[in-house]
Design a protein around this motif. Structure first.
Motif, PDB file in Angstrom:
ATOM      1  N   VAL A   1       2.785  -1.731 -16.759  1.00 47.37           N
ATOM      2  CA  VAL A   1       3.114  -3.147 -16.913  1.00 47.37           C
ATOM      3  C   VAL A   1       3.034  -3.826 -15.539  1.00 47.37           C
ATOM      4  O   VAL A   1       2.921  -3.170 -14.506  1.00 47.37           O
ATOM      5  N   GLY A   2       3.113  -5.144 -15.560  1.00 48.12           N
ATOM      6  CA  GLY A   2       3.283  -5.917 -14.336  1.00 48.12           C
ATOM      7  C   GLY A   2       2.221  -5.765 -13.275  1.00 48.12           C
ATOM      8  O   GLY A   2       2.565  -5.660 -12.099  1.00 48.12           O
ATOM      9  N   PRO A   3       0.916  -5.799 -13.625  1.00 50.26           N
ATOM     10  CA  PRO A   3      -0.091  -5.674 -12.575  1.00 50.26           C
ATOM     11  C   PRO A   3      -0.191  -6.932 -11.719  1.00 50.26           C
ATOM     12  O   PRO A   3       0.084  -8.036 -12.180  1.00 50.26           O
ATOM     13  N   ASP A   4      -0.570  -6.739 -10.478  1.00 50.43           N
ATOM     14  CA  ASP A   4      -1.028  -7.815  -9.609  1.00 50.43           C
ATOM     15  C   ASP A   4      -2.447  -7.414  -9.218  1.00 50.43           C
ATOM     16  O   ASP A   4      -2.679  -6.926  -8.117  1.00 50.43           O
ATOM     17  N   PRO A   5      -3.402  -7.556 -10.134  1.00 46.83           N
ATOM     18  CA  PRO A   5      -4.688  -6.866 -10.025  1.00 46.83           C
ATOM     19  C   PRO A   5      -5.501  -7.252  -8.806  1.00 46.83           C
ATOM     20  O   PRO A   5      -5.428  -8.369  -8.293  1.00 46.83           O
ATOM     21  N   VAL A   6      -6.283  -6.276  -8.370  1.00 42.31           N
ATOM     22  CA  VAL A   6      -7.134  -6.435  -7.200  1.00 42.31           C
ATOM     23  C   VAL A   6      -8.333  -5.514  -7.411  1.00 42.31           C
ATOM     24  O   VAL A   6      -8.237  -4.521  -8.141  1.00 42.31           O
ATOM     25  N   VAL A   7      -9.446  -5.838  -6.807  1.00 43.04           N
ATOM     26  CA  VAL A   7     -10.649  -5.009  -6.936  1.00 43.04           C
ATOM     27  C   VAL A   7     -10.913  -4.305  -5.611  1.00 43.04           C
ATOM     28  O   VAL A   7     -10.939  -4.942  -4.550  1.00 43.04           O
ATOM     29  N   GLY A   8     -11.093  -2.994  -5.677  1.00 40.99           N
ATOM     30  CA  GLY A   8     -11.346  -2.229  -4.462  1.00 40.99           C
ATOM     31  C   GLY A   8     -11.338  -0.745  -4.751  1.00 40.99           C
ATOM     32  O   GLY A   8     -11.540  -0.320  -5.892  1.00 40.99           O
ATOM     33  N   GLU A   9     -11.059   0.056  -3.723  1.00 45.32           N
ATOM     34  CA  GLU A   9     -11.103   1.509  -3.881  1.00 45.32           C
ATOM     35  C   GLU A   9      -9.793   2.067  -4.441  1.00 45.32           C
ATOM     36  O   GLU A   9      -8.698   1.531  -4.208  1.00 45.32           O
ATOM     37  N   CYS A  10      -9.927   3.164  -5.161  1.00 42.28           N
ATOM     38  CA  CYS A  10      -8.787   3.742  -5.866  1.00 42.28           C
ATOM     39  C   CYS A  10      -7.672   4.181  -4.927  1.00 42.28           C
ATOM     40  O   CYS A  10      -6.485   4.112  -5.288  1.00 42.28           O
ATOM     41  N   ALA A  11      -8.011   4.618  -3.719  1.00 43.38           N
ATOM     42  CA  ALA A  11      -6.986   5.084  -2.787  1.00 43.38           C
ATOM     43  C   ALA A  11      -5.972   3.989  -2.467  1.00 43.38           C
ATOM     44  O   ALA A  11      -4.795   4.271  -2.237  1.00 43.38           O
ATOM     45  N   PHE A  12      -6.409   2.732  -2.465  1.00 45.43           N
ATOM     46  CA  PHE A  12      -5.487   1.629  -2.195  1.00 45.43           C
ATOM     47  C   PHE A  12      -4.404   1.568  -3.272  1.00 45.43           C
ATOM     48  O   PHE A  12      -3.225   1.352  -2.974  1.00 45.43           O
ATOM     49  N   ASP A  13      -4.799   1.740  -4.526  1.00 44.26           N
ATOM     50  CA  ASP A  13      -3.851   1.665  -5.639  1.00 44.26           C
ATOM     51  C   ASP A  13      -2.880   2.834  -5.614  1.00 44.26           C
ATOM     52  O   ASP A  13      -1.686   2.679  -5.873  1.00 44.26           O
ATOM     53  N   LEU A  14      -3.386   4.008  -5.315  1.00 45.73           N
ATOM     54  CA  LEU A  14      -2.561   5.210  -5.317  1.00 45.73           C
ATOM     55  C   LEU A  14      -1.558   5.220  -4.173  1.00 45.73           C
ATOM     56  O   LEU A  14      -0.501   5.864  -4.253  1.00 45.73           O
ATOM     57  N   ALA A  15      -1.852   4.476  -3.105  1.00 46.27           N
ATOM     58  CA  ALA A  15      -1.011   4.506  -1.901  1.00 46.27           C
ATOM     59  C   ALA A  15       0.424   4.070  -2.169  1.00 46.27           C
ATOM     60  O   ALA A  15       1.365   4.608  -1.579  1.00 46.27           O
ATOM     61  N   ARG A  16       0.618   3.110  -3.064  1.00 45.31           N
ATOM     62  CA  ARG A  16       1.977   2.655  -3.336  1.00 45.31           C
ATOM     63  C   ARG A  16       2.796   3.732  -4.040  1.00 45.31           C
ATOM     64  O   ARG A  16       4.001   3.850  -3.834  1.00 45.31           O
ATOM     65  N   LEU A  17       2.115   4.545  -4.866  1.00 45.00           N
ATOM     66  CA  LEU A  17       2.818   5.607  -5.577  1.00 45.00           C
ATOM     67  C   LEU A  17       3.306   6.692  -4.620  1.00 45.00           C
ATOM     68  O   LEU A  17       4.337   7.327  -4.866  1.00 45.00           O
ATOM     69  N   VAL A  18       2.600   6.904  -3.523  1.00 42.26           N
ATOM     70  CA  VAL A  18       2.971   7.960  -2.568  1.00 42.26           C
ATOM     71  C   VAL A  18       4.397   7.775  -2.077  1.00 42.26           C
ATOM     72  O   VAL A  18       5.131   8.749  -1.881  1.00 42.26           O
TER      73      VAL A  18
END
Length: 300
Positions: A214-231
């Motif tokens: 839920v609650g995306p603030d979508p952006v287009v780019g590489e997957c590593a950027f998205d995964l970084a917040r989960l780390v």
């Protein structure tokens, strides 16, 4: 029924002083919510409390009795972008958009999930596994001619804000984060539609599948950027652990391997995003949050 914004939402939106558009949105929120309820033919159950930090969430039922969620989002949180991403995902890995053409800007009608049950309620190893699996399903090709913000654009704004508020105590970390960003953007490997603000609390229990984002603030780019917040999820637990630095490095390695992401790129984006969040927390007076984030960043 009165649709007053919960105190948590008011506090969070008030962290940026002088935002006239957001102040106006808050003042008009009760009336806008009532208009949306009437326009969509909904029956209200209750306002979700304490709710989130960036939107008003109202539990409702549609005319046929189907449970749903009415979400009202301020302009600064890019509701049109959230709508476009949810429409593109069409329920695959993410909450389903029930009314593709809402009556007003910033109004989203969504399927009802179990808002009090996120993957964060699971043991740490299991929660990471389930969250990562959900995130993988969101990484799709963006629609042709999309108007989503790119990682370069978003982090460019963030980098400017970091430079505009120099703090000698955190200058070395800021310099390292900015250098990492420049290097990462020089050879970005792919362009995917990303959630943008993904973490365990953004993955809720559902009925049609076990977990949905839920609650995306979508952006287009590489997957590593998205995964970084989960780390850095459960950062407070990491900081409290004597072996927190080693655990963090192992987490980077495991997540990178499980989602086929380059480990060094994940480490770099994790550094940038942690420092950016820490500097922003300092700027708005959340000193404790800033201390946790910057200590975490120092481990990277």
């Amino acid at each position: 029924m009165a649709f007053e914004p919960p105190p948590r939402l008011v506090r969070a939106l008030g962290e940026t002083p002088g935002d006239a558009d957001t102040d106006r949105w808050l003042r008009n929120l009760p009336a806008r919510t009532a208009e949306a309820v009437a326009g969509l033919g909904l029956t209200v159950e209750r306002v979700q409390v304490p709710g989130g930090r960036s939107s008003l969430v109202v539990l409702v039922r549609r005319a046929d009795g189907t449970p749903a969620v009415l979400k009202l989002v301020p302009p600064r949180s890019r509701p049109a972008s959230e709508r476009a991403a949810l429409a593109h995902w069409a329920g695959l890995g993410a909450v389903r958009l029930l009314d593709a053409e809402a009556a007003a800007d910033g109004v989203l009608l969504l399927e009802r999930l179990q808002r009090d049950v996120s993957v964060r309620s699971l043991p740490e190893a299991k929660s990471m596994l389930e969250a990562a699996g959900t995130l993988r399903r969101l990484w799709v090709e963006p629609p042709a001619g999309h108007r989503f913000e790119t990682v370069a654009e978003r982090t460019g704004r963030q980098a400017d804000a970091m430079r505009a508020h120099p703090d000698p105590d955190v200058a070395p970390l800021v310099d390292a984060a900015l250098a990492a960003r420049a290097e990462l953007l020089a050879d970005a490997p792919e362009e995917r539609l990303l959630h943008g603000t993904f973490r365990q609390s953004k993955v809720l229990a559902a009925e049609r599948v076990p977990w949905l984002a839920v609650g995306p603030d979508p952006v287009v780019g590489e997957c590593a950027f998205d995964l970084a917040r989960l780390v850095r999820d459960r950062v407070e637990d990491l900081i409290a652990t004597p072996s927190g630095a080693a655990v963090t490095r192992r987490r980077v390695k495991r997540l990178a391997e499980s989602l086929d992401v380059d480990q060094e790129r994940l480490r770099g984006w994790t550094l940038f995003r942690a420092v950016e969040s820490g500097v922003r927390a300092l700027r708005v007076g959340r000193a404790q949050d800033a201390e946790l984030l910057l200590e975490f960043a120092d481990w990277l």
